[in-house]
Motif scaffolding. Structure first.
Motif: not given
Ligand SMILES: Nc1ncnc2c1ncn2[C@@H]1O[C@H](COP(=O)(O)OP(=O)(O)OP(=O)(O)O)[C@@H](O)[C@H]1O
Ligand SMILES: [Mg+2]
Lengths: 352, 259
Positions: A60-68, A105-107, A182-184
């Motif tokens: 879901p949103n905020g799971a950490g996918k983009t971070t990974l 990337g996501q964007h 990332d979410e293509p």
């Molecule tokens: N640049 C940033 N600075 C601070 N916190 C961040 C940053 N980017 C992401 N986060 C936080 O890290 C956590 C994981 O975010 P991430 O973007 O990896 O999630 P995601 O799974 O890609 O979500 P989404 O589906 O919305 O894209 C979230 O709690 C988010 O708020």
């Protein structure tokens, strides 16, 4: 591991805190005070992706996918963990990793003022293809992604779908060993989605390893050989689509009645187990194992009892349901404590 | 290390590619390019003729104003740099560059090269318009080149301050906040009026402004009114000092995007 294209062991990332690993330990970091140690975007995430496969990260949103994805593509430095892509460590050998990856990337990551062809040529040159090959490759990709006609217009004027296709084309310039998506398809219409899916499938035929993040179970189901379900920065379930569906009870049947007053009666009468009732939507919903038997059974039971249905639908579980199911099983009462302990672990790792 | 070696072999090619990217963007936005060149000319005409300014200036005001406007334009260049960098960051295209096996510094070099080229053009246009209005440099050609060199050196310092501020601010919205700061700093100089005509404390502030040194030194080299000898050193040292601070800061900030 020779046959792993991606290896992640214990990846951690906290945006708030002690970013890089410069000597000054935990204290000096700017973000520290504001975010109180921050939230763990990656909280000990493990992942192995075999070469030539498609791996779905579902969350879901905020799971950490983009971070990974950003950590894997060398854009973001992890706080801890061993992370290798195409046989190279992302922290110690970022250049070697960059030679072997493509990133969507996501964007969109494009020059909005330049045209599509100009963008692809620019990236081709930066991959050091040389002027002529960069141009040829740009033409090839424009054709393949059906962008030839629009190659001259500035990207600013592109529709969302065209932009996404161009972005995907840009990530394929060098036919990368490992491709991150990332979410293509988020924000694409069904046609755009189908096109992206087709491209991904054809890539995999060529031996590319794909890591794909998505919020849609169906997308992971369609494309991925294996799926990791991510929540709060860690993998909470992993397996093939079949494995996961077996764990969550497979498909569901939804029955919408004309008369909300008959919900209780219908619930008792239908040949289904684990029925949930939504009065507002006059909806009965239940997991099914054999789709056709269930459907036939429901139709027959409704006919015999004379209860009128407005709609009957078989569908895959939504991500919500997957999560609810998976997180119900997870015993997470100790969550808060565990986070504290993790923070401590981090510090000892750094000190070591 | 293999990484830095591979990066070095490509540093030049990549920098050139990134410079070409900026030029291609100019080709895409010719109106923008022209506006950026015309704006300083407009300021020059406005201050030179409409406002009839030049408080405390002895001699022809336009001889005082042209060097001042040149220096002012170099200072305002900071904004342009900042806007360009924040836009790149915002659009995510820098992420793509950073995920590619290119010399990552080329992103900044390309920015710097394009902005310096733009500044050379602006100087040429202002000098051209100034000449058309009857302004002349009286110091001889080498001194003229020296003056242009000082202007570009000052612009180069502004460039790296701009890159640094953009990387710190991150968002295009923040540019406005910086504009609010750049304009007073630009006008709190001797570009348009002599410091002697200002109240004591303000005059002191204005004389301290690095931009004032550049303007004065340029006037000196052009042989214009308001020239005081001896400012050339300050006009070299100030930008060099600013560069010594902001160049490494900007480069470090850029490397730390992965933080
Ligand atoms: N640049 C940033 N600075 C601070 N916190 C961040 C940053 N980017 C992401 N986060 C936080 O890290 C956590 C994981 O975010 P991430 O973007 O990896 O999630 P995601 O799974 O890609 O979500 P989404 O589906 O919305 O894209 C979230 O709690 C988010 O708020
Ligand atoms: Mg995301």
């Amino acid at each position: 591991m020779a046959d792993a294209a991606i290896t992640v062991e214990g990846a951690r990332k906290n945006y708030g805190g002690r970013g890089g690993k410069s000597g000054t330990s935990g204290k000096g970091g700017k973000g520290d005070k504001g975010s109180k140690g921050g939230k763990q975007a990656l909280d000990g995430l493990d992942l192995t992706v075999a070469r030539g496969t498609v791996h779905g990260m579902l969350g879901p949103n905020g799971a950490g996918k983009t971070t990974l994805v950003r950590v894997l593509s060398t854009l973001l430095r992890p706080d801890a963990g061993r992370i290798e892509v195409a046989g190279h460590d992302v922290v110690r050998e970022p250049y070697a990793v960059r030679l072997r990856i493509g990133l969507l990337g996501q964007h969109a990551a494009l020059d909005e003022e330049l045209g599509g062809r100009q963008n692809l040529e620019l990236f081709g040159r930066l991959y050091h293809l040389g002027a002529r090959r960069a141009r040829a490759r740009a033409d090839e990709l424009l054709e393949r992604f059906d962008l030839t006609d629009t190659g001259r217009r500035p990207v600013r004027a592109y529709s969302g779908g065209m932009r996404r296709r161009l972005d995907l084309a840009a990530s394929l310039i060098t036919e990368p060993e490992v491709l991150f998506l990332d979410e293509p398809t988020t924000g694409l219409d069904p046609r755009g989605r189908a096109e992206v899916w087709a491209s991904v499938r054809s890539l995999v035929g060529g031996g590319t390893t794909v890591l794909l993040t998505t919020q849609y179970l169906e997308e992971a189901d369609q494309l991925a050989d294996r799926i990791s379900v991510v929540d709060a920065g860690r993998v909470i379930a992993e397996g093939t689509a079949g494995d996961l569906k077996a764990r969550i009870g497979g498909d569901r049947i939804d029955v919408v009645l004309r008369d909300a007053g008959q919900l209780a009666a219908a619930g008792a009468l239908l040949p289904l187990n684990g029925v949930s009732v939504d009065t507002d939507r006059r909806l009965l919903s239940a997991p099914v194992t054999d789709r056709m038997t269930a459907l036939a059974g429901v139709v027959r039971a409704l006919e015999e009892s004379g209860i009128e249905a407005e709609d009957i639908a078989l569908r895959r579980p939504t991500l919500d349901e997957v999560f609810l199911h998976l997180t119900e099983r997870d015993d997470r009462d100790d969550r808060g404590d565990r986070d504290d302990r993790d923070d401590r672990d981090d510090r000892t790792e750094e000190a070591a | 290390m293999s990484m830095s070696m591979a990066t070095n072999t490509h540093a030049l090619t990549d920098s050139w590619t990134m410079t070409r990217r900026e030029l291609a963007r100019w080709g895409r936005q010719p109106v923008q390019v022209v506006v950026n060149l015309v704006f300083p000319v407009m300021l020059l005409l406005m201050f030179g003729y409409l406002m009839g300014g030049g408080r405390g200036v002895s001699g022809e005001y336009r001889d005082y104003l042209v060097p001042g406007m040149l220096a002012l334009t170099m200072a305002f260049g900071l904004e342009g740099t900042m806007i360009a960098v924040t836009q790149d960051l915002d659009k995510g295209v820098i992420d793509r560059f950073r995920s590619m096996p290119m010399a990552s510094g080329a992103v900044l070099v390309g920015r710097a090269a394009a902005d310096m080229l733009q500044s050379v053009l602006v100087v040429a246009v202002l000098v051209g318009v100034g000449s058309a209005l009857g302004w002349r440099a009286h110091g001889g050609f080498p001194a003229f080149l020296g003056a242009v060199g000082l202007l570009l050196l000052f612009r180069f310092a502004m460039l790296w301050i701009g890159i640094h501020l953009a990387l710190v601010a991150g968002k295009p919205e923040m540019v406005q906040a910086v504009q609010i700061l750049v304009w007073p700093v630009g006008f709190l100089s001797n570009a348009l009026a002599a410091p002697e005509s200002m109240p004591g404390w303000l005059g002191t502030l204005v004389e301290w402004n690095p931009m004032s040194h550049t303007a004065t030194a340029v006037r000196d080299l052009f042989g214009s009114p308001g020239a005081e000898p001896g400012h050339v050193w300050a006009a070299v040292l100030w930008p060099v000092a600013l560069l010594a601070v902001f160049f490494p800061l900007a480069v470090r900030r850029f490397a730390k995007l992965s933080r």
